[in-house]
Design an enzyme around this catalytic site. Sequence first.
Site, PDB file in Angstrom:
ATOM      1  CG  ASP A  88      -2.150  -0.805   1.056  1.00  0.00           C
ATOM      2  OD1 ASP A  88      -2.248  -1.515   0.039  1.00  0.00           O
ATOM      3  OD2 ASP A  88      -3.027  -0.758   1.938  1.00  0.00           O
ATOM      4  CG  HIS A 240       2.250  -0.044   4.572  1.00  0.00           C
ATOM      5  ND1 HIS A 240       1.956  -0.956   5.562  1.00  0.00           N
ATOM      6  CD2 HIS A 240       1.110   0.679   4.347  1.00  0.00           C
ATOM      7  CE1 HIS A 240       0.689  -0.801   5.937  1.00  0.00           C
ATOM      8  NE2 HIS A 240       0.157   0.175   5.216  1.00  0.00           N
TER       9      HIS A 240
END
Length: 741
Positions: A88, A240
């Site tokens: 993400d 991430h």
Amino acid sequence: MERAAGRAAALQRPRVLLALLLLLALTCVMLLDGYLRAEVGGDQRVRTGASAGDVPDDVLDGGPILSFPGGQATTVSVPDKTIVLTFDDGPDPTWTPQVLEILEKYDVPGTFFLVGSMVSRHPGIVRDMVEQGNEVGVHTFTHVDLSYQSQARVTREIEQTQLALAGAAGITTTLFRAPYSSQTDAIDNYSWPVYESLGADGYTSVFIDTDSDDWKRPGVSKIVEWATPEDDEGASVLFHDAGGERSQTIEALPKYIEKMKAKGYTFTTVSGVMADQQPTGAGRTGAGRTGAGPAGEQGLQAAHHEATGATLYEGKALVAAVAVAEWTVPALSVGLVIVGVAVMGRFAMMLVLARRHHRQRNRRRFSWGPPVTGPVSVIVPAYNEKECIEATLRSLARGTHPIEIIVVDDGSTDGTAEIAESLGLPGVRVVRQANAGKPAALNNGVRHARYDIVVMMDGDTVFEPDTVRHLVQPFADPSVGAVAGNAKVGNRRTLIGAWQHIEYVMGFNLDRRMYDLLRCMPTIPGAIGAFRREAVLQVGGMSDDTLAEDTDITIALHRAGWRVVYEEHARAWTEAPGSLGQLWSQRYRWSYGTMQALWKHRRSLTDKGPSGRFGRVGMPLVVLFQVVTPVFAPLIDVFTVYSMVFVDFRAALLAWLAVLAVQLVCAAYAFRLDREKYRYLLMMPLQQLAYRQMMYLVLIHSCVTALTGGRLRWQKLKRTGEVGTPAGTAGITGTGTGGTG
């Protein structure tokens, strides 16, 4: 003549339009950059703890992949011993390439949910990501919680991200993940309509089973442990690749991949899972095990679609615009820092030198030499000055120094010459000529002058009784070739007049004190100046090569070896432009004329000896402070607004107020030296917000004209004749000028 003026105005309109377009383009670039960098609106709200009664139970308890085939909410689970690696918040120029390198090394695909603003800023990373065989999805454009946003905002967030993907990699995607909603149990009554709407548009929403919580930076071992599913279960796992310092993620990722492969796990993408899905119930489906084989490739192609038509070209335009913004705004920021330092340095230098100049010239023992008592010639060029000419001539007649007055009527059509003759004032001669412009009128006056010192003024200017006497005293020094007087605005009761009053007292007259001590005065104001007739003739008189004949001849005198000084006690009162249109016209002529004069005398940079002082000192100062910094200085206000909206409102406001405070200090000191009333300084903040931006546009207009070519005639401003001789020496006060109407 009116037709000529009309043609000139018609020629200028495209240049004005181009100047405005340049400003608009710059504003758009800054808005785009701010939108990309600061998540416009600053909406950092994240909803927690909301009810989920409207969300179907099989969605809350289902697999991490949610779609709506036929309008029916359907979830898909990741099969056992299968990992879908999802990332993400990227792409990030530091961390994402390292993630891609690890995935390529271990031959593992990833599914990246990208923030559109980051995609548009780093398109090359996205291209590499897709070419490597990874999958991409939408993670909104500005990373906001969509449950708080309107439907229009949601649509915009998705569409802008798709455009960014189209411009970066030539694709669009059907995969979506909402910020702050990693697991299905995060779906609530507020966000559920968003997913239903996106599902109706063909989007597949992707959640996770396992969260590495790498954003917490708990340590490499914890990240690997938390990302590992239990009991050989399949999982959609969250890492991430952006959004903060991700060194622990980079270190943990290869260890995690090695661990999972050792346990017999295979890695695939979201589309790979979808391609092998098998129905397992009415509202829920499972999936057979898949790897990186044909099924995974087929799924990847199903998620990515080639961008075509308007989407492709709009996306490329977006990426190109962002590239311009990415280069322009930082470059301007650096430029503004340099300009800010230069402006602050100028303020400091002006204060120090202005104080020294004032103390030096006001000492009791200061003297230029034996008093100058001989008569002088005063030249008054006039074109249609019927409103002002009487007040001008009567003020000269009340003077305490012997003078002859030469009114050069430059083809007036309103009876200016007749009014001058009808007054019957002693020592007044009227010389008529066909309309030829101000330089020609002044040269004609010099030819008719009987005395060695000539004073030049405007037909709308009023002298005090002692003005001429003060103005000519520096000629006791034989090296002085010209003297600049202290021109002041008389019509300052209007807002525009007050703004000009502040500008001239602070800018022009404070500047002249500084330039006088540095012996590089750039301009004798057309409203009040005195010259040795010998010096004027030596440099060829007033030239019509530029629109700033006063600046032109001043530089020429420097180069001829004459000294140019400032006499603060020689005050004159002039009528400043009373409307924005007239002000624009005047300042445009001044600005463009100054550029012409500087270019004409560019070889002064290589002049040797005392006559080369202007080229060595004055030319760089004038270019820096009258051309370069005026272009950039108003952008300080623009960047202040930019910082208030996109960065830190309080810090930006304090910085702007600090700069304003410095300017107020300088202005207050200038007002003190000129014995002006401080109440006008109350208008200075508004002047900084409005007036300075207009001057910025004028200078851009002048620069555009300089680049495209063009000439203007001597422009006549509309006069009212409201400026009269002040009572005493502290009546109406005003500003020094760099040129005249």
